[in-house]
Scaffold this motif. Sequence first.
Motif, mmCIF file in Angstrom:
data_model
loop_
_atom_site.group_PDB
_atom_site.id
_atom_site.type_symbol
_atom_site.label_atom_id
_atom_site.label_comp_id
_atom_site.label_asym_id
_atom_site.label_seq_id
_atom_site.Cartn_x
_atom_site.Cartn_y
_atom_site.Cartn_z
ATOM 1 N N ILE A 1 12.351 -6.729 -0.729
ATOM 2 C CA ILE A 1 11.782 -5.802 0.514
ATOM 3 C C ILE A 1 11.868 -4.658 1.133
ATOM 4 N N HIS A 2 12.685 -4.947 2.403
ATOM 5 C CA HIS A 2 13.212 -4.316 2.972
ATOM 6 C C HIS A 2 14.081 -3.246 2.435
ATOM 7 N N GLU A 3 15.007 -3.511 1.576
ATOM 8 C CA GLU A 3 15.548 -2.892 1.041
ATOM 9 C C GLU A 3 15.077 -1.967 0.160
ATOM 10 N N LEU A 4 13.875 -2.020 -0.406
ATOM 11 C CA LEU A 4 13.375 -1.043 -1.560
ATOM 12 C C LEU A 4 11.773 -0.523 -1.075
ATOM 13 N N SER A 5 11.885 -0.655 0.217
ATOM 14 C CA SER A 5 10.481 0.449 1.031
ATOM 15 C C SER A 5 10.711 1.393 1.459
ATOM 16 N N HIS A 6 12.146 2.583 1.178
ATOM 17 C CA HIS A 6 12.100 3.718 1.765
ATOM 18 C C HIS A 6 11.450 4.188 0.234
ATOM 19 N N VAL A 7 11.390 3.226 -1.629
ATOM 20 C CA VAL A 7 11.131 3.883 -2.720
ATOM 21 C C VAL A 7 9.427 4.068 -1.977
ATOM 22 N N VAL A 8 8.402 3.594 -1.392
ATOM 23 C CA VAL A 8 7.274 3.359 -1.811
ATOM 24 C C VAL A 8 6.728 4.107 -0.019
ATOM 25 N N ILE A 9 8.241 4.423 0.922
ATOM 26 C CA ILE A 9 7.026 3.847 2.222
ATOM 27 C C ILE A 9 6.686 6.348 1.937
ATOM 28 N N GLY A 10 5.501 6.371 2.374
ATOM 29 C CA GLY A 10 4.913 8.163 1.974
ATOM 30 C C GLY A 10 4.637 8.354 0.737
ATOM 31 N N MET A 11 4.263 6.940 0.051
ATOM 32 C CA MET A 11 3.502 7.148 -1.148
ATOM 33 C C MET A 11 2.336 6.977 -0.900
ATOM 34 N N ASP A 12 0.973 7.397 -1.800
ATOM 35 C CA ASP A 12 -0.448 6.889 -1.587
ATOM 36 C C ASP A 12 -0.530 5.646 -2.446
ATOM 37 N N PRO A 13 -0.929 4.489 -1.132
ATOM 38 C CA PRO A 13 -1.230 3.114 -2.220
ATOM 39 C C PRO A 13 -1.468 3.046 -3.572
ATOM 40 N N PHE A 14 -2.371 4.315 -3.220
ATOM 41 C CA PHE A 14 -3.292 3.976 -4.697
ATOM 42 C C PHE A 14 -2.427 4.313 -6.047
ATOM 43 N N ASP A 15 -1.823 4.992 -5.769
ATOM 44 C CA ASP A 15 -1.063 5.581 -6.647
ATOM 45 C C ASP A 15 -0.112 4.421 -7.392
ATOM 46 N N VAL A 16 -0.037 3.107 -7.484
ATOM 47 C CA VAL A 16 -0.065 2.135 -8.053
ATOM 48 C C VAL A 16 1.132 1.466 -9.398
ATOM 49 N N GLU A 17 0.299 2.004 -10.800
ATOM 50 C CA GLU A 17 1.809 2.523 -11.563
ATOM 51 C C GLU A 17 2.615 3.309 -11.072
ATOM 52 N N VAL A 18 3.013 4.738 -10.522
ATOM 53 C CA VAL A 18 4.454 5.074 -10.621
ATOM 54 C C VAL A 18 4.946 4.353 -9.552
ATOM 55 N N MET A 19 3.747 3.576 -8.648
ATOM 56 C CA MET A 19 5.016 2.725 -7.576
ATOM 57 C C MET A 19 5.538 1.810 -8.218
#
Length: 382
Positions: free
Chosen positions: A48-66
């Motif tokens: 989770i922490h290793e992949l967190s850089h992928v999602v930090i800064g994203m809109d939490p509504f964009d779950v499909e692209v996330m």
Amino acid sequence: MKITKIETFIAGNPWKNWLFVKVHTDEGIHGIGEGTLNGFAKTVEAAIHELSHVVIGMDPFDVEVMSLRLFRDVFSDGGQIQGSALAAIETACWDIMGKVTGQPLYKLLGGKCHDKLRIYANGWYRGPRTPESFAEKAKIVKEKGYTALKFDPFGDAWRTVEPKDFHLAIEIIKAVREAVGDDTDLLIEGHNRFSVHTALQFAEKMVPYRPTWFEAPVPPQRISAMVEVAKRSPVPIACGEDYYCREQFMELLKHDAVHIIQLEPQFLGISASKQVAGMVHAANGVIAPHSAQGPICSIVCAHLNMATPNFFLHEIFDEFNEPWEKEILTNPMHIDNGYIVPPDSPGLGTDLNIEEILKHPYQPGNWLPLFRQGWEKRQTNK
């Protein structure tokens, strides 16, 4: 709205360390999720922490692209570990969406398909592997209002069993049926134990006790083996908890052999789980999601099941866990005479009690060793 930070917390349940996440946003709204995986709590936490850089800064509504970025873009198959990390983060984002919109999760997933969800008990048979112990505990569970019970009567069996142990397993099934009567569903858990031939031998012998399903009788990796058992077994086969992507379910469903699908939202995430439920619906099947992790997993499954027309049964471990489990969520799920409904508050409808979680730290011995003699006692295994 942007994701700004992800925190993780582990609660040391004696039989399985539970991993939870808290996803923060720049608008002060947070969401929670779960990434529990038997034997891999610290590993998934690291993922989770290793992949967190992928999602930090994203809109939490964009779950499909996330989800695509967390699964496809990494370009590595991290299996259930990667799936657990993805699901924990994505669940927290759905929780945020519910809070922002003021809607419970099941409303965002399609709305209310059922007035309530029928549940089955699991984890109730903790103790010695004897027909007498199983029968005694089954009676107690039925008195609580449950109309369906799941159990593994097979001990530490793997691939084949000796005649004495084979007979004991069948005697346990018989004892439970006699204890609960004919109006209770019996769900026989195989835990991926057997060869095709051993699984079919057991299926034939358990027929007189009318099990509703025989779950995961063979290992999941070779779908052809599961299909062979399903097509030849006189008892319906249920499986799916081990799979972590849509493609595996597509491969299973195309054979039209297994019609009770136990998808695991903890490996898929909510978006993919909803899509798999639709695939099963198109195949005239039903879903009974795997819900044998921690309490957030159970609430997620309840929301998914409420919004799924082809829902069959909901798995409950909660009532048979440690008593303090009820304290680690601000609004634990309420069981009412064999049924539940998900919370109506926005999002998941609950939050983490961090103070209580910190009272129960991670322990390396907290895992379920299903191929070790006496695992049914669910004790710590240091």
